[in-house]
Enzyme design. Structure first.
Site, mmCIF file in Angstrom:
data_model
loop_
_atom_site.group_PDB
_atom_site.id
_atom_site.type_symbol
_atom_site.label_atom_id
_atom_site.label_comp_id
_atom_site.label_asym_id
_atom_site.label_seq_id
_atom_site.Cartn_x
_atom_site.Cartn_y
_atom_site.Cartn_z
ATOM 1 N N ASP A 210 11.739 6.686 2.428
ATOM 2 C CA ASP A 210 10.336 6.375 2.103
ATOM 3 C C ASP A 210 10.006 6.992 0.751
ATOM 4 O OD1 ASP A 210 7.650 5.535 2.412
ATOM 5 O OD2 ASP A 210 7.085 7.509 3.163
ATOM 6 N N SER A 211 8.880 6.561 0.194
ATOM 7 C CA SER A 211 8.434 7.122 -1.075
ATOM 8 C C SER A 211 7.928 8.556 -0.911
ATOM 9 C CB SER A 211 7.309 6.264 -1.645
ATOM 10 O OG SER A 211 6.228 6.247 -0.737
ATOM 11 N N CYS B 159 9.381 2.431 3.837
ATOM 12 C CA CYS B 159 8.270 2.333 2.873
ATOM 13 C C CYS B 159 7.905 0.856 2.660
ATOM 14 C CB CYS B 159 8.724 2.956 1.560
ATOM 15 S SG CYS B 159 7.494 2.861 0.260
ATOM 16 N N GLU C 63 -3.089 12.122 2.323
ATOM 17 C CA GLU C 63 -2.301 13.256 1.813
ATOM 18 C C GLU C 63 -3.169 14.493 1.626
ATOM 19 O OE1 GLU C 63 0.833 12.362 -0.873
ATOM 20 O OE2 GLU C 63 1.611 11.315 0.890
ATOM 21 N N CYS D 187 1.291 0.095 5.508
ATOM 22 C CA CYS D 187 1.565 1.293 4.706
ATOM 23 C C CYS D 187 1.851 2.423 5.683
ATOM 24 C CB CYS D 187 0.360 1.633 3.831
ATOM 25 S SG CYS D 187 0.535 3.196 2.955
ATOM 26 N N HIS E 252 1.216 5.479 5.730
ATOM 27 C CA HIS E 252 0.177 6.485 5.966
ATOM 28 C C HIS E 252 -0.929 6.035 6.913
ATOM 29 C CE1 HIS E 252 2.156 8.170 2.539
ATOM 30 N NE2 HIS E 252 1.302 9.181 2.442
HETATM 31 N N1 DGL Z 1 5.125 4.790 1.597
HETATM 32 C C1 DGL Z 1 4.186 3.918 0.927
HETATM 33 C C2 DGL Z 1 4.039 2.624 1.734
HETATM 34 O O1 DGL Z 1 4.362 2.553 2.894
HETATM 35 C C3 DGL Z 1 2.841 4.561 0.749
HETATM 36 C C4 DGL Z 1 2.822 5.686 -0.240
HETATM 37 C C5 DGL Z 1 3.087 5.265 -1.670
HETATM 38 O O2 DGL Z 1 2.229 4.619 -2.303
HETATM 39 O O3 DGL Z 1 4.146 5.596 -2.158
HETATM 40 O O4 DGL Z 1 3.586 1.646 1.193
#
Ligand code: DGL
Length: 261
Positions: free
Chosen positions: A6-7, A69, A148, A180, A182
């Site tokens: 993931d990011s 992600c 976050e 997403c 989050h």
């Molecule tokens: N992990 C990203 C997603 O699921 C969200 C966070 C980001 O913008 O990097 O889209």
């Protein structure tokens, strides 16, 4: 092992879902916290980061990779797949499939980062599966920073969620994909604001089931995966805040290992 990428730390929602469903499989998570968020970045940059992250997991010995992600999966989809050379499951497809199985009216909503919505990956995937379905999207760029920051119950967050959901509410969607990582942490608030009649699709659970199904039907991959129940959580930058959010997602204290890749 199964590599999950993931990011940042939001993808731990996918780790948790896979862990609950398949507790014995060894998992290695990599969250690119040093370069997060990906959502506001260009397609070229997101693709470059996604490919580097996949290479990192390959070098660590991953036998199956899960792109947790949405932004990376939506923007870099094919580039990532080509590079991989081993089985790869992305989060977009299982979420779209589950939404279609859930919806009656075939009016679907998707919320995600700017890059995810701009890529139109969800509308394209849904159209490929069922051309009769209609997909309405809303980009929610402020939600990742709010999560976050730990603003999970603040009135300001409620107000922003309401504003982002309005364009979908007027389309009378009956199913909403949380596109997403989050947003699972805001699922209760999102449900209240979109209305009880709308079914919320939790993409983390959808992808966990897709992983299990894949392994059931691919014994040659399944047989190679170690099952000691190991769990390694690596990130490219550790801060107290990301350690804290990781604990909230995993619902226990977890140790994030810092790694330069
Ligand atoms: N992990 C990203 C997603 O699921 C969200 C966070 C980001 O913008 O990097 O889209």
């Amino acid at each position: 092992m199964i590599g999950i990428v993931d990011s940042g730390i939001g993808g731990l929602t996918v780790v948790k879902a896979i862990r609950e469903l398949m507790p014995h499989y060894d998992l290695l998570y990599f969250g690119d916290t040093a370069r997060t968020p990906y959502g506001p970045k260009s397609a070229a940059t997101i693709t470059q980061f996604a490919v580097q992250n996949i290479e990192f997991l390959l070098n660590q010995g991953a036998g199956l990779i899960v792109v947790a992600c949405h932004t990376a999966a939506a923007v870099a989809g094919d580039a990532v797949l080509e590079k991989c050379g081993i089985p790869l499951i992305d989060i977009v497809s299982p979420a779209a499939e589950l939404a279609l199985r859930t919806s009656r009216s075939l009016h679907l909503g998707v919320i995600g980062t700017q890059a995810t919505v701009q890529s139109r990956a969800y509308p394209r995937k849904v159209a490929a599966l069922n051309p009769k379905a209609r997909v309405f999207t809303s980009a929610c760029p402020l939600l990742v920073p709010l999560v976050e920051a730990g603003w999970l119950k603040k009135p300001e967050t409620v107000m922003i969620v309401k504003k982002y959901l309005y364009p979908l509410k007027v389309r009378q969607i009956d199913t909403l994909i949380l596109g997403c990582t989050h947003y699972a942490l805001l699922a209760g608030m999102i449900q209240r604001k979109i209305g009880r009649q709308v079914k919320i699709i939790d993409a983390a659970h959808a992808v966990a089931h897709a992983v299990r199904k894949f392994l059931e039907t691919h014994p040659e991959v399944d047989g190679q995966l170690p099952r000691q129940g190991d769990l390694k959580l690596m990130v490219s930058d550790v801060t107290d805040q990301c350690q804290k959010i990781a604990g909230i997602i995993m619902q226990k204290k977890v140790k994030l290992e810092s790694i330069r890749h």
